[in-house]
Design a protein around this motif. Structure first.
Motif, PDB file in Angstrom:
ATOM      1  N   THR A 294     -13.819  13.093  -5.108  1.00 43.33           N
ATOM      2  CA  THR A 294     -15.146  13.631  -4.818  1.00 43.33           C
ATOM      3  C   THR A 294     -16.072  12.570  -4.227  1.00 43.33           C
ATOM      4  OG1 THR A 294     -14.987  15.295  -6.570  1.00 43.33           O
ATOM      5  CG2 THR A 294     -17.190  14.710  -5.816  1.00 43.33           C
ATOM      6  N   ALA A 295     -16.557  12.873  -3.044  1.00 46.66           N
ATOM      7  CA  ALA A 295     -17.443  11.934  -2.355  1.00 46.66           C
ATOM      8  C   ALA A 295     -18.880  12.059  -2.834  1.00 46.66           C
ATOM      9  CB  ALA A 295     -17.360  12.155  -0.849  1.00 46.66           C
ATOM     10  N   GLY A 296     -19.282  13.261  -3.234  1.00 49.50           N
ATOM     11  CA  GLY A 296     -20.640  13.458  -3.724  1.00 49.50           C
ATOM     12  C   GLY A 296     -21.678  13.314  -2.624  1.00 49.50           C
ATOM     13  N   ASP A 297     -22.920  13.420  -3.013  1.00 49.39           N
ATOM     14  CA  ASP A 297     -24.008  13.330  -2.032  1.00 49.39           C
ATOM     15  C   ASP A 297     -24.224  11.901  -1.541  1.00 49.39           C
ATOM     16  OD1 ASP A 297     -24.543  16.047  -2.188  1.00 49.39           O
ATOM     17  OD2 ASP A 297     -25.839  15.806  -3.922  1.00 49.39           O
ATOM     18  N   SER A 298     -23.718  10.918  -2.284  1.00 45.37           N
ATOM     19  CA  SER A 298     -23.854   9.542  -1.829  1.00 45.37           C
ATOM     20  C   SER A 298     -23.060   9.310  -0.544  1.00 45.37           C
ATOM     21  CB  SER A 298     -23.380   8.568  -2.911  1.00 45.37           C
ATOM     22  OG  SER A 298     -22.008   8.767  -3.210  1.00 45.37           O
ATOM     23  N   ALA A 299     -22.081  10.190  -0.289  1.00 45.49           N
ATOM     24  CA  ALA A 299     -21.292  10.059   0.939  1.00 45.49           C
ATOM     25  C   ALA A 299     -22.166  10.201   2.177  1.00 45.49           C
ATOM     26  CB  ALA A 299     -20.182  11.113   0.959  1.00 45.49           C
ATOM     27  N   PHE A 300     -23.165  11.072   2.097  1.00 47.00           N
ATOM     28  CA  PHE A 300     -24.051  11.264   3.242  1.00 47.00           C
ATOM     29  C   PHE A 300     -24.786   9.956   3.570  1.00 47.00           C
ATOM     30  CE2 PHE A 300     -23.884  15.671   1.495  1.00 47.00           C
ATOM     31  CZ  PHE A 300     -23.288  16.266   2.590  1.00 47.00           C
ATOM     32  N   VAL A 301     -25.179   9.230   2.521  1.00 46.73           N
ATOM     33  CA  VAL A 301     -25.893   7.969   2.719  1.00 46.73           C
ATOM     34  C   VAL A 301     -24.973   6.935   3.359  1.00 46.73           C
ATOM     35  CG1 VAL A 301     -27.135   6.098   1.578  1.00 46.73           C
ATOM     36  CG2 VAL A 301     -27.404   8.451   0.760  1.00 46.73           C
ATOM     37  N   ILE A 302     -23.759   6.804   2.815  1.00 45.96           N
ATOM     38  CA  ILE A 302     -22.822   5.811   3.330  1.00 45.96           C
ATOM     39  C   ILE A 302     -22.376   6.162   4.741  1.00 45.96           C
ATOM     40  CG2 ILE A 302     -20.556   4.761   2.990  1.00 45.96           C
ATOM     41  CD1 ILE A 302     -22.673   3.778   1.081  1.00 45.96           C
ATOM     42  N   ILE A 303     -22.093   7.437   4.995  1.00 49.74           N
ATOM     43  CA  ILE A 303     -21.657   7.852   6.333  1.00 49.74           C
ATOM     44  C   ILE A 303     -22.743   7.561   7.368  1.00 49.74           C
ATOM     45  CG2 ILE A 303     -21.102   9.858   7.766  1.00 49.74           C
ATOM     46  CD1 ILE A 303     -19.653  11.018   5.337  1.00 49.74           C
ATOM     47  N   ALA A 304     -24.000   7.767   6.973  1.00 51.62           N
ATOM     48  CA  ALA A 304     -25.105   7.556   7.907  1.00 51.62           C
ATOM     49  C   ALA A 304     -25.396   6.074   8.132  1.00 51.62           C
ATOM     50  CB  ALA A 304     -26.365   8.258   7.393  1.00 51.62           C
ATOM     51  N   LEU A 305     -25.297   5.275   7.073  1.00 52.88           N
ATOM     52  CA  LEU A 305     -25.710   3.873   7.166  1.00 52.88           C
ATOM     53  C   LEU A 305     -24.553   2.889   7.307  1.00 52.88           C
ATOM     54  CD1 LEU A 305     -28.499   3.878   4.405  1.00 52.88           C
ATOM     55  CD2 LEU A 305     -28.728   4.275   6.865  1.00 52.88           C
ATOM     56  N   ALA A 306     -23.368   3.283   6.860  1.00 52.35           N
ATOM     57  CA  ALA A 306     -22.205   2.385   6.953  1.00 52.35           C
ATOM     58  C   ALA A 306     -20.943   3.218   7.162  1.00 52.35           C
ATOM     59  CB  ALA A 306     -22.087   1.533   5.688  1.00 52.35           C
ATOM     60  N   PRO A 307     -20.801   3.838   8.322  1.00 55.31           N
ATOM     61  CA  PRO A 307     -19.683   4.758   8.566  1.00 55.31           C
ATOM     62  C   PRO A 307     -18.306   4.122   8.431  1.00 55.31           C
ATOM     63  CG  PRO A 307     -20.856   4.239  10.612  1.00 55.31           C
ATOM     64  CD  PRO A 307     -21.693   3.738   9.490  1.00 55.31           C
ATOM     65  N   GLU A 308     -18.151   2.872   8.868  1.00 55.77           N
ATOM     66  CA  GLU A 308     -16.843   2.217   8.751  1.00 55.77           C
ATOM     67  C   GLU A 308     -16.491   1.975   7.290  1.00 55.77           C
ATOM     68  OE1 GLU A 308     -14.365  -1.610  10.598  1.00 55.77           O
ATOM     69  OE2 GLU A 308     -16.539  -1.452  10.882  1.00 55.77           O
ATOM     70  N   ALA A 309     -17.472   1.588   6.501  1.00 53.41           N
ATOM     71  CA  ALA A 309     -17.238   1.398   5.066  1.00 53.41           C
ATOM     72  C   ALA A 309     -16.868   2.723   4.416  1.00 53.41           C
ATOM     73  CB  ALA A 309     -18.487   0.807   4.403  1.00 53.41           C
ATOM     74  N   ALA A 310     -17.514   3.808   4.844  1.00 53.16           N
ATOM     75  CA  ALA A 310     -17.203   5.135   4.309  1.00 53.16           C
ATOM     76  C   ALA A 310     -15.755   5.508   4.596  1.00 53.16           C
ATOM     77  CB  ALA A 310     -18.146   6.173   4.912  1.00 53.16           C
ATOM     78  N   LEU A 311     -15.301   5.228   5.818  1.00 61.05           N
ATOM     79  CA  LEU A 311     -13.923   5.552   6.206  1.00 61.05           C
ATOM     80  C   LEU A 311     -12.920   4.858   5.296  1.00 61.05           C
ATOM     81  CD1 LEU A 311     -11.961   6.861   8.233  1.00 61.05           C
ATOM     82  CD2 LEU A 311     -12.144   4.773   9.610  1.00 61.05           C
ATOM     83  N   TYR A 312     -13.105   3.569   5.046  1.00 60.26           N
ATOM     84  CA  TYR A 312     -12.165   2.817   4.214  1.00 60.26           C
ATOM     85  C   TYR A 312     -12.312   3.173   2.727  1.00 60.26           C
ATOM     86  CZ  TYR A 312     -10.628  -0.215   8.041  1.00 60.26           C
ATOM     87  OH  TYR A 312     -10.065  -0.689   9.200  1.00 60.26           O
ATOM     88  N   ALA A 313     -13.546   3.263   2.258  1.00 60.12           N
ATOM     89  CA  ALA A 313     -13.771   3.523   0.830  1.00 60.12           C
ATOM     90  C   ALA A 313     -13.246   4.892   0.424  1.00 60.12           C
ATOM     91  CB  ALA A 313     -15.263   3.408   0.509  1.00 60.12           C
ATOM     92  N   TYR A 314     -13.581   5.915   1.192  1.00 58.61           N
ATOM     93  CA  TYR A 314     -13.144   7.262   0.830  1.00 58.61           C
ATOM     94  C   TYR A 314     -11.679   7.483   1.163  1.00 58.61           C
ATOM     95  CZ  TYR A 314     -18.112   7.880   0.180  1.00 58.61           C
ATOM     96  OH  TYR A 314     -19.404   7.736  -0.249  1.00 58.61           O
ATOM     97  N   GLY A 315     -11.146   6.698   2.117  1.00 58.32           N
ATOM     98  CA  GLY A 315      -9.710   6.741   2.363  1.00 58.32           C
ATOM     99  C   GLY A 315      -8.934   6.203   1.169  1.00 58.32           C
ATOM    100  N   LEU A 316      -9.382   5.080   0.626  1.00 57.23           N
ATOM    101  CA  LEU A 316      -8.756   4.519  -0.571  1.00 57.23           C
ATOM    102  C   LEU A 316      -8.910   5.452  -1.765  1.00 57.23           C
ATOM    103  CD1 LEU A 316      -9.879   0.779  -0.253  1.00 57.23           C
ATOM    104  CD2 LEU A 316      -7.533   1.654  -0.087  1.00 57.23           C
ATOM    105  N   ALA A 317     -10.087   6.075  -1.894  1.00 59.46           N
ATOM    106  CA  ALA A 317     -10.319   7.016  -2.989  1.00 59.46           C
ATOM    107  C   ALA A 317      -9.378   8.213  -2.886  1.00 59.46           C
ATOM    108  CB  ALA A 317     -11.778   7.483  -2.971  1.00 59.46           C
ATOM    109  N   PHE A 318      -9.166   8.694  -1.669  1.00 60.17           N
ATOM    110  CA  PHE A 318      -8.276   9.841  -1.468  1.00 60.17           C
ATOM    111  C   PHE A 318      -6.846   9.501  -1.867  1.00 60.17           C
ATOM    112  CE2 PHE A 318      -5.288  12.132   1.307  1.00 60.17           C
ATOM    113  CZ  PHE A 318      -5.596  13.448   0.941  1.00 60.17           C
ATOM    114  N   VAL A 319      -6.358   8.353  -1.433  1.00 58.22           N
ATOM    115  CA  VAL A 319      -4.993   7.937  -1.772  1.00 58.22           C
ATOM    116  C   VAL A 319      -4.844   7.775  -3.282  1.00 58.22           C
ATOM    117  CG1 VAL A 319      -3.286   6.102  -1.538  1.00 58.22           C
ATOM    118  CG2 VAL A 319      -4.583   6.848   0.462  1.00 58.22           C
ATOM    119  N   ALA A 320      -5.808   7.114  -3.908  1.00 61.04           N
ATOM    120  CA  ALA A 320      -5.762   6.915  -5.362  1.00 61.04           C
ATOM    121  C   ALA A 320      -5.835   8.245  -6.096  1.00 61.04           C
ATOM    122  CB  ALA A 320      -6.917   6.011  -5.802  1.00 61.04           C
ATOM    123  N   ALA A 321      -6.657   9.167  -5.598  1.00 62.72           N
ATOM    124  CA  ALA A 321      -6.821  10.472  -6.240  1.00 62.72           C
ATOM    125  C   ALA A 321      -5.532  11.271  -6.213  1.00 62.72           C
ATOM    126  CB  ALA A 321      -7.944  11.252  -5.547  1.00 62.72           C
TER     127      ALA A 321
END
Length: 407
Positions: free
Chosen positions: A92-119
């Motif tokens: 679950t990315a939650g509403d904080s994902a909107f903040v990260i995607i808007a302000l740090a899109p590359e970090a969002a790609l890696y962070a949520y990619g790792l979260a997806f694999v771990a999940a």
């Protein structure tokens, strides 16, 4: 204005615009697909058990909490496994994902990619080892009557749910029969409130998107022909309509019950009613969490952002700990601190895995022990992956820990 009253009004406003309006879209989309396919989607999910954790993680990965919220009733009715719940909440990315995607899109790609694999990996581990089947659900059942239809293996080992067995037949407000109350005043009033609720949801969605595109700025609590005024009015009105539908309206229109997955819908209007009632149910829990969180900060004086930022090498553990707090408020704060360069990337990754956002509230309302177990489970991969990221990201890969991917 009295500080306590201001916190209450801001919580009512923010919960609806920042959460409920986005949840409504996702729940309605799922309900509409169910209506158009005559229940084929849920049937396919139930049939393909081995793909359930993967599907759950994909639903959780969608920005906001709507996709994950949709999955919780499917566990309650026994359609998906407990490992699927764990995978959904971990991704679950939650509403904080909107903040990260808007302000740090590359970090969002890696962070949520790792979260997806771990999940996905941990979700399959839970189902494969039986941690959600014979050990957890059976232990929960010994402490109190079961409140789920399953959540382990579907159709094979799960018996009838005692919570759905009633002497003399189903209760008046059973999910299948809908509400039994009819009133010359409250029935038409509930329909009017339902229509008004969707108008508020549409307006809230537009305002919420603009709010996120602006980077989540401070919004004044005011009334007037301004963005802040519209934000305030739509948010408070939407929350009040949600409270009415949850407390009163669901007994006169819709289904009567809440937190239950539907096989299908007889009409598009019925799908709209279902989405409105389910989102109103989530809104009540979200507002409660907002109030507890905001008043808790005032009473304790704890600065979550500063605490997490000062954690040093323990930052991933701190990020995971913040993620345990239900709701999206603390996670949005942490995302903002990361975007300002105050947190290492490893803490963002750990938080992305451990946070359940607002998706945990429906499960908490219906099966508290399952919600607690799922939350505890998610801390494990969050800490492990967070610490591995801390050890590898900078020292081995040579990637910047602070400010990575920030625009």
């Amino acid at each position: 204005m009295n500080a306590g009253l201001e916190i209450a009004l801001e919580s009512l406003r923010d919960g609806y615009v920042q959460v409920s309006a986005f949840v409504a879209v996702t729940v309605l989309a799922f309900a509409f697909v169910q209506y158009r396919t005559n229940g084929a989607l849920v049937a396919k999910i139930e049939k393909h058990e081995r793909l359930q954790p993967l599907f759950g993680a994909l639903m959780g990965l969608t920005p906001g909490c709507g996709g994950a919220i949709v999955m919780m009733p499917l566990y309650v009715r026994g359609t998906v496994s407990f490992g699927t719940v764990v995978a959904t909440l971990a991704a679950t990315a939650g509403d904080s994902a909107f903040v990260i995607i808007a302000l740090a899109p590359e970090a969002a790609l890696y962070a949520y990619g790792l979260a997806f694999v771990a999940a996905v990996g941990f979700g399959y581990l839970v189902d494969t080892t039986g941690m959600g089947v014979s050990r957890i659900d059976a232990a929960v059942a010994r402490f109190s009557p079961a409140t789920t239809d399953g959540g382990t293996t579907v159709r094979k080992t799960v018996g009838p749910n005692p919570g759905h067995e009633y002497p003399g037949g189903a209760p008046t407000h059973a999910h299948e029969t809908g509400p039994d109350r009819h009133s010359t005043v409250l029935t038409p009033l509930s329909h009017v409130a339902h229509v008004a609720w969707w108008i508020a949801a549409a307006a809230g969605l537009v305002i919420g998107v603009v709010f996120l595109l602006r980077g989540g700025p401070e919004v004044a609590l005011t009334v007037g022909p301004t963005f802040d005024g519209a934000f305030t009015v739509v948010g408070i009105v939407g929350t009040l309509l949600s409270l009415f539908l949850y407390v009163v309206g669901r007994h006169y229109i819709g289904e009567g019950s809440i937190g239950r997955a539907r096989e299908s819908f007889a009409s598009g209007y019925e799908a709209l009613l279902h989405a409105a009632m389910e989102t109103s149910f989530v809104t009540v829990w979200v507002i409660g969490a907002y109030l507890i969180y905001e008043y808790g900060l005032v009473m304790t004086g704890i600065d979550i952002a500063a605490t997490a930022a000062a954690a040093g090498a323990l930052a991933p553990i701190a990020g995971a700990a913040v993620g345990v707090i239900p709701g999206c408020g603390p996670q949005i704060v942490l995302a903002g601190v990361y975007a300002e360069g105050g947190l290492p990337f490893s803490a963002l990754v750990a938080n992305a895995i451990s946070q359940d956002g607002d998706a945990l509230f429906p499960l908490l309302a219906i099966d508290k022990k399952a919600a607690v177990v799922a939350t505890v489970y998610n801390v494990i991969p969050a800490v492990v992956v967070g610490l591995l990221t801390y050890a590898v990201w900078g020292p081995v890969l040579g990637m910047p820990e602070f400010g990575f991917g920030v625009l």
